[in-house]
Each structure stands twice: as structure tokens, then as C-alpha cells.
Design an enzyme around this catalytic site. Structure first.
Site, PDB file in Angstrom:
ATOM      1  N   GLU A 427      -3.356  86.932   5.756  1.00 18.21           N
ATOM      2  CA  GLU A 427      -4.497  87.308   6.640  1.00 18.21           C
ATOM      3  C   GLU A 427      -4.789  86.310   7.688  1.00 18.21           C
ATOM      4  O   GLU A 427      -5.364  85.115   7.393  1.00 18.21           O
ATOM      5  CB  GLU A 427      -5.653  87.500   5.991  1.00 18.21           C
ATOM      6  CG  GLU A 427      -6.895  88.003   6.864  1.00 18.21           C
ATOM      7  CD  GLU A 427      -8.082  88.183   6.199  1.00 18.21           C
ATOM      8  OE1 GLU A 427      -8.163  88.297   4.850  1.00 18.21           O
ATOM      9  OE2 GLU A 427      -9.207  88.400   6.844  1.00 18.21           O
ATOM     10  N   ASP A 502      -8.550  87.072   2.129  1.00 15.91           N
ATOM     11  CA  ASP A 502      -9.643  86.332   1.872  1.00 15.91           C
ATOM     12  C   ASP A 502     -10.349  87.357   0.711  1.00 15.91           C
ATOM     13  O   ASP A 502     -10.111  88.484   0.591  1.00 15.91           O
ATOM     14  CB  ASP A 502     -10.605  86.431   3.060  1.00 15.91           C
ATOM     15  CG  ASP A 502     -10.318  85.522   3.930  1.00 15.91           C
ATOM     16  OD1 ASP A 502      -9.291  84.465   3.712  1.00 15.91           O
ATOM     17  OD2 ASP A 502     -10.651  85.305   5.337  1.00 15.91           O
ATOM     18  N   ASP A 504     -13.334  88.410   0.454  1.00 18.29           N
ATOM     19  CA  ASP A 504     -14.451  89.084   1.014  1.00 18.29           C
ATOM     20  C   ASP A 504     -14.325  90.483   1.562  1.00 18.29           C
ATOM     21  O   ASP A 504     -13.067  91.005   1.074  1.00 18.29           O
ATOM     22  CB  ASP A 504     -15.133  88.378   2.149  1.00 18.29           C
ATOM     23  CG  ASP A 504     -14.167  88.242   3.271  1.00 18.29           C
ATOM     24  OD1 ASP A 504     -13.273  88.813   3.325  1.00 18.29           O
ATOM     25  OD2 ASP A 504     -14.578  87.472   4.231  1.00 18.29           O
ATOM     26  N   ASP A 506     -13.983  91.838   4.598  1.00 14.28           N
ATOM     27  CA  ASP A 506     -13.071  91.862   5.637  1.00 14.28           C
ATOM     28  C   ASP A 506     -11.722  91.694   4.992  1.00 14.28           C
ATOM     29  O   ASP A 506     -10.698  92.757   5.064  1.00 14.28           O
ATOM     30  CB  ASP A 506     -13.182  90.926   6.591  1.00 14.28           C
ATOM     31  CG  ASP A 506     -13.798  91.535   7.645  1.00 14.28           C
ATOM     32  OD1 ASP A 506     -14.168  92.689   7.682  1.00 14.28           O
ATOM     33  OD2 ASP A 506     -14.224  90.581   8.810  1.00 14.28           O
TER      34      ASP A 506
END
Ligand code: 0RA
Length: 641
Positions: A427, A502, A504, A506
Site C-alpha cells: 500500500e 497498514d 489500520d 484504511d
């Protein structure tokens, strides 16, 4: 034949072989095999129900992860088996292949992927108890690792009838012993749709809900496959008011079919033979496809729907935006293919084709409004397919022409051996940069992806092939879609494809978008177990020069404890990694990329049907079903597919 007695049970072989090589009989000794035991026992009760003698099956997960399956059928016969000189019940429970199938003619259908029968479950359980209620009496027998503890005994009178089996999977055999409610629930729900009219109840005695009640659900379907299609397409917008439904029987083969059109561009055919999901398809699916193409094409031509098209219509065009469920029951199925989920019986093609053809053409003739809506969609699909083919050819031509043909953003590895080569999909450009520095360039390649990739769940086919990031994934992997949309796997350049995002919200959204892409467009890679998700750490805790990485809250707590050595926990420093970008190249290597220390999660498909529904739900248009899904699943940290 119908006067089924104790003598009819064929005696074959002993159970020692099953304990020696369990995987040969139930697939594996992990999660799948563990759950398979339940299905094997339930299948016998389903057979009893299909024979018309039982309408309720209860499945209970006991507190100790043993399982109880109870039905209200006729009860397994307990009379003396003349040849074997012991009770029929004991023969069923201790002789391989005696239970599930009994003999031909007594049962029409017998489920179970491996069709191994309940004696296998007995062999692989540390303890089993069977209770039979019939003719006003109650009987029981217990077994340990397949061996009877005592002969069948009468223990009292009863006014009900049925069979109750309780088994505890053997810890000497299984590597996983804990049942997953959701997995059993999905299978029982599926069985209730496939066998309408049977009440299937699931109860979990291990946990209570917020009201102090044990978790339980009833699965019951009156509409069968019609309701199954509606359940699957919950998050999709239907094109016609009611699904098309077909039911018929010929030469002892029962055929049931339900199909609905929706406003998406995905084709989904899920097929079953004797309640087994035939994910590789087979002769029954071919028969259905043939019927569809023939009937829809001739209807469209006869009624002038294709007049304006400048090119020929193809079979695919009739199936865009279609969700179909095909379930057949065959007395002697032949399963083929890599996972033995492809039907081979050649006589079935013609049977399914004939039954489907007449029903489909009747439907079109009798429902002109629905027929017009479908034909309109077909014409649009044909036009779009034309555009998609051009876009797809561009992807392929680009691969063939420009030098290596590899995307500029790809940092390739030096190995050319797909067996050892890994591709990391990362990403963002910045994390991509770190990964390039941190990797072992010998066998690890990095492809950074810009932001959120296209949601293929909602996109038309040509948009998918025109998308820059998706084109890069195709060319980096070295694969393309053939005309039938299968992948040319022989050209695959990496045998590990690792999604690295990541840790998280997102990041997990992006992982889901990438997974959706793989599930819809490159399913073969997922099916062969080549797609993984990297697990970057959430924390780094340190004190002076001593430090450790942590992957969960509990990890972090014990790390802090260790570093504090019983002293002051405040001097210990906690660093929370919000993204991959916060790690330097060396940290990323040692936590997430180094094969010796990293953890990868392999992406597997537990149920193709449920995965289809969940992706439609999470990535589709309809907001209410998605909200409901997220709310009911919020308590689970991750979504298993
Ligand atoms: C064959 C004959 C009879 C019962 C069954 C099979 C039977 C097997 C299972 C396995 C689980 N539940 C079951 N329920 C019934 C009885 C035939 C008769 O009573 O005449």
C-alpha cells in the site's frame, strides 16, 4: 429392498486403517477435518429425512467441544445382524462403509464429501455414545477410539423415536479441537436451503449471549433454492421480481434450479451434487449452461432483441449479472478433479439440459415482462463484452511487446523460479520504498499500489482491464484471462503473492479491495493457496537496548511486563505503529518480510457460497444489508473468508 432390516448392511473393513491414515478419509486433521466429523454424522440424519422419516435434526456443541447430533428418524436398527453375529447398530458404528451408504436401493441419496460414514467418526473420536429410540424402547452403546465398551443394551422405555450420537474428537488425532459456531451454522443453513422442509437447530453450550442465553439458531427453509438465491443476492438489486425456479426428475436424477438476475456484472453459478458443493463444476453445470444458451438465444432471436447488434451474441452474455443455484441428487455420483468436487457422470448433462430447457422456455413465454428485462441486460452485456475484449487484449499485447513488458513500478526479484519467488503488493509508494530497501532482492519483488484500487465488485469488465493498478498486477504476475476467463497459471511468475497493508482501518479497507479483486478475477490463485496477508506488528516496546515487537494488545502487555521485570512499567517505551511507513527498512524486514521470523496469513475460502455473499455485501451498492452484516460481525476481529 424397502423392507430394510439388519441383514442388509454390507460388512467391509476395520477401523485401524482410519486411525493410521486419518487424512485419507476426512481430508485433514485440522480445522476442516474436525468440522467434517459433524457433517458426516448430520448427513446420515439428512438421509433419514430425505427418505421421509425425520423432520428435525438438532446439533449441539457441548461445553467440552464434543458434539451431539439428534434426529427424530426411525432409529438405527439394533436387531442382531445374522452374518456378523452382533447388533446392526454395532456394525454401522464399527465397520467402514457400512453406515453412510448401507446398500444401494435402501437410500437414494447419501452425502458426505468422502462418503466415509459414521464409523470413521467413531474411529477418530476418543469417546462416542449412540442412543437409539425405537419400538417404545431406548438402547445405547458406547465406544472408545472405535471399540465398543459394551454390547448394545436396553436402558428403558420411550415414546419418541430417533438416533442421538455424541462424539468427542480424539486429541491424539486432531491438531485443532475447538469448534467454530459460524462454520457449523453456515453449513446447516446451506443444508436447510438444499433440503427444504427439514428443521436444523444449532445450539452452543460453551457461551451465553448478553441475555444469559445459550447461542442457538434454527435453520429452516420452505422455499429451498428460491430462498437460497435470495439470501445470496441479499445485497444485490434484483432485475426480475421473483427468481426463476425449476424442479424435475428423470432416471432417478433429481434436478432443482433457481436463478435470479441482478444489476451487477458478476456471473455466479453455485452447484451441488448430493448436498456437496461442486466448486469445480462438472457435467450438471454443463447441462445447465447449454440449456441457458440455447433457450435464451432462440427466444432473443425469435423476438428480435438482437437485431441491432453488429456481432454475434455469446453464451457469457446470458449469464452476466446472474446468480444461479443448481442442486442435483444422483444415486451414484462420480467425483473427479483436483479437489474431487467435479461431477463426472456423463448421463447427467442431458438430464439437466432437458429439464432446464423446457422450464426456462416456459418461463420466458409466460413472463414477457421479465423476459424483456433479461434480454435488455443481455444486449448491454454483449456490447460491454466487446469493449472489454479490446481492453483485455491491450493488457496482453502490452505484455508481449515492450521488452520485459513488466510494469515500471515493479522492483522485480532476480530469481526466475516461481516456486521461490514472492510478490509483495504494498500500500502506497512510501511503504513501497521501504520494502524495496528492506527486501531480499534475490527472491522478493515489490509492487507498490497507489491508494485504493478499483472496487471490482461494482465495475464493468472493461473498466477493470483499463485500470492502471490492475493492469500492473496482471503483467507483474505474468498471467491473463483466457476467453473463458480462466487464468493461464503456467505463466505465473510468483508462487507467493503477499498483500502488505497498514494495520489500520484504511489498510484493512485496501486489503479487502485487493482480496475482492483476487476472489472475483483471480480465484485460481486463492484456491491454490497462493495469496497471503502480511502481518506487520502493532507495537514496539523497548527499555534501553532491549526491545520486542508486539502483534496484539496481550502481546504488548506481556512485553511491558517482561521489560519492566516486575519494576516500574512507566520507564518502558511503547511505540505504536500506525502504518508501515513508520518502520525503517530493517524493522520491516525483520518483523514482516523475513521468512524466518514473519507470520503470514494464508487466504482460504471456507465456503465459496458464503464468500460470494460476503463480498457482495461488503463491496456492493446496498447499504442496509452491509450495515447489518458489519453490526452482527463487529465482535469478530477479522472477517474470515
Ligand atoms: C436404515 C434403516 C433404518 C434406519 C436407519 C437406516 C437410520 C440410520 C440413521 C443414521 C442416523 N440417523 C438414522 N436414522 C435411521 C430403520 C429401518 C426400519 O426401521 O425398518
Amino acid at each position: 429392498m424397502s423392507d430394510y432390516g439388519a441383514d442388509n448392511i454390507q460388512v467391509l473393513e476395520g477401523l485401524e486403517a482410519v486411525r493410521k491414515r486419518p487424512a485419507m478419509y476426512i481430508g485433514d486433521v485440522g480445522f476442516k477435518g474436525l468440522h467434517h466429523l459433524v457433517y458426516e454424522v448430520v448427513d446420515n440424519s439428512i438421509d433419514e429425512a430425505l427418505a421421509g422419516h425425520c423432520d428435525t435434526i438438532d446439533v449441539i456443541i457441548n461445553e467440552d467441544n464434543s458434539i451431539t447430533v439428534q434426529d427424530n428418524g426411525r432409529g438405527i436398527p439394533v436387531a442382531m445382524h445374522t452374518k456378523e453375529k452382533r447388533s446392526a447398530l454395532e456394525v454401522v458404528m464399527t465397520v467402514l462403509h457400512a453406515g453412510g451408504k448401507f446398500d444401494k436401493g435402501s437410500y437414494k441419496v447419501s452425502g458426505g464429501l468422502h462418503g466415509v460414514g459414521v464409523s470413521c467418526v467413531n474411529a477418530l473420536s476418543s469417546a462416542v455414545k449412540v442412543e437409539v429410540e425405537r419400538d417404545g424402547k431406548k438402547y445405547e452403546q458406547e465406544y472408545e477410539r472405535g471399540k465398543p465398551v459394551y454390547t448394545v443394551r436396553e436402558i428403558g422405555s420411550t415414546d419418541r423415536r430417533g438416533t442421538t450420537t455424541t462424539f468427542k474428537p480424539d486429541h491424539e488425532i486432531f491438531t485443532i479441537l475447538e469448534y467454530k459456531y459460524e462454520t457449523l451454522a453456515n453449513r446447516l443453513r446451506e443444508l436447510s436451503f438444499l433440503n427444504k422442509g427439514i428443521h436444523l437447530n444449532l445450539k452452543d453450550l460453551r457461551n451465553k449471549d448478553e441475555n444469559g442465553e445459550f447461542i442457538q439458531e434454527e435453520f429452516f427453509s420452505e422455499g429451498g433454492l428460491i430462498e437460497f438465491v435470495q439470501y445470496l443476492d441479499m445485497a444485490r438489486t434484483p432485475l426480475i421480481p421473483e427468481p426463476i425456479y425449476v424442479e424435475g426428475e428423470r432416471d432417478d436424477v433429481q434436478v432443482e434450479l433457481a436463478l435470479q438476475y441482478n444489476t451487477t456484472y458478476n456471473e455466479n453459478i453455485h452447484s451441488y451434487v448430493n448436498n456437496i458443493n461442486t466448486i469445480e463444476g462438472g457435467t450438471h453445470v454443463s447441462g445447465f449452461r447449454r440449456a441457458m444458451t440455447r433457450v435464451f438465444k432462440s427466444y432473443g432471436e425469435k423476438n428480435g432483441f438482437f437485431k441491432k447488434l453488429k456481432f454475434a451474441i455469446s453464451g457469457d452474455d446470458f449469464r452476466e449479472g446472474m446468480t444461479a443455484l443448481l442442486s442435483i441428487k444422483v444415486p451414484e455420483p462420480q467425483f473427479e478433479g483436483q479437489t474431487k468436487t467435479k461431477l463426472g457422470n456423463s448421463e447427467v448433462t442431458g438430464i439437466v439440459e432437458t429439464i432446464s430447457s423446457s422450464a426456462l422456455s416456459n418461463f420466458l413465454e409466460e413472463n414477457p415482462t421479465a423476459a424483456r428485462a433479461i434480454m435488455g441486460k443481455v444486449v448491454l452485456a454483449a456490447t460491454a463484452r466487446h469493449a472489454a475484449r479490446k481492453a483485455r487484449d491491450m493488457v496482453q499485447r502490452k505484455g508481449a511487446m515492450s521488452g520485459s513488458g513488466l510494469p515500471g513500478k515493479l522492483a522485480d526479484c532476480s530469481s526466475r523460479d516461481p516456486e521461490v519467488s514472492e510478490l509483495f503488493l504494498v500500500e502506497g509508494d512510501s511503504a513501497g520504498g521501504t520494502a524495496k530497501q528492506g527486501r531480499d532482492r534475490m527472491f522478493q519483488a515489490i509492487l507498490p499500489l497507489r491508494g485504493k484500487i478499483l472496487n471490482v465488485e461494482k465495475a464493468m469488465e472493461h473498466k477493470i482491464y483499463e485500470n492502471e493498478e490492475i493492469k500492473n498486477i496482471f503483467t507483474a504476475l505474468g498471467v491473463h484471462h483466457r476467453d473463458d476467463k480462466s487464468l493461464n497459471m503456467d505463466k505465473l511468475r510468483y508462487k507467493k503473492i503477499i498483500i502488505m497493508c497498514d494495520a489500520d482501518v484504511d489498510g484493512s479497507h485496501i486489503s479487502t479491495l485487493i482480496l475482492t479483486f483476487y476472489f472475483r478475477q483471480m480465484k485460481e490463485l486463492v484456491e491454490q493457496g497462493l495469496v497471503y496477508i502480511a502481518q506487520p506488528p502493532l507495537y514496539r516496546v523497548s527499555k534501553g537496548k532491549d526491545f520486542q515487537y508486539c502483534w496484539s494488545e496481550e502481546d504488548r502487555e506481556s512485553g511491558v511486563d517482561r521489560l519492566a521485570k516486575g519494576g516500574n512499567r512507566d520507564s518502558v517505551k511503547i511505540q505504536r505503529y500506525k502504518g508501515l511507513g513508520e518502520m525503517n527498512a530493517e524493522q520491516l524486514w525483520e518483523t514482516t518480510m523475513d521468512p524466518d521470523t514473519r507470520t503470514l496469513r494464508r487466504v482460504t475460502i471456507e465456503s465459496a457460497v458464503e464468500a460470494d455473499r460476503v463480498f457482495a455485501m461488503l463491496m456492493g451498492d446496498e447499504v442496509p444489508p452491509r450495515r447489518e452484516f458489519i453490526e452482527t460481525h463487529a465482535k469478530y476481529a477479522k472477517i474470515d473468508i
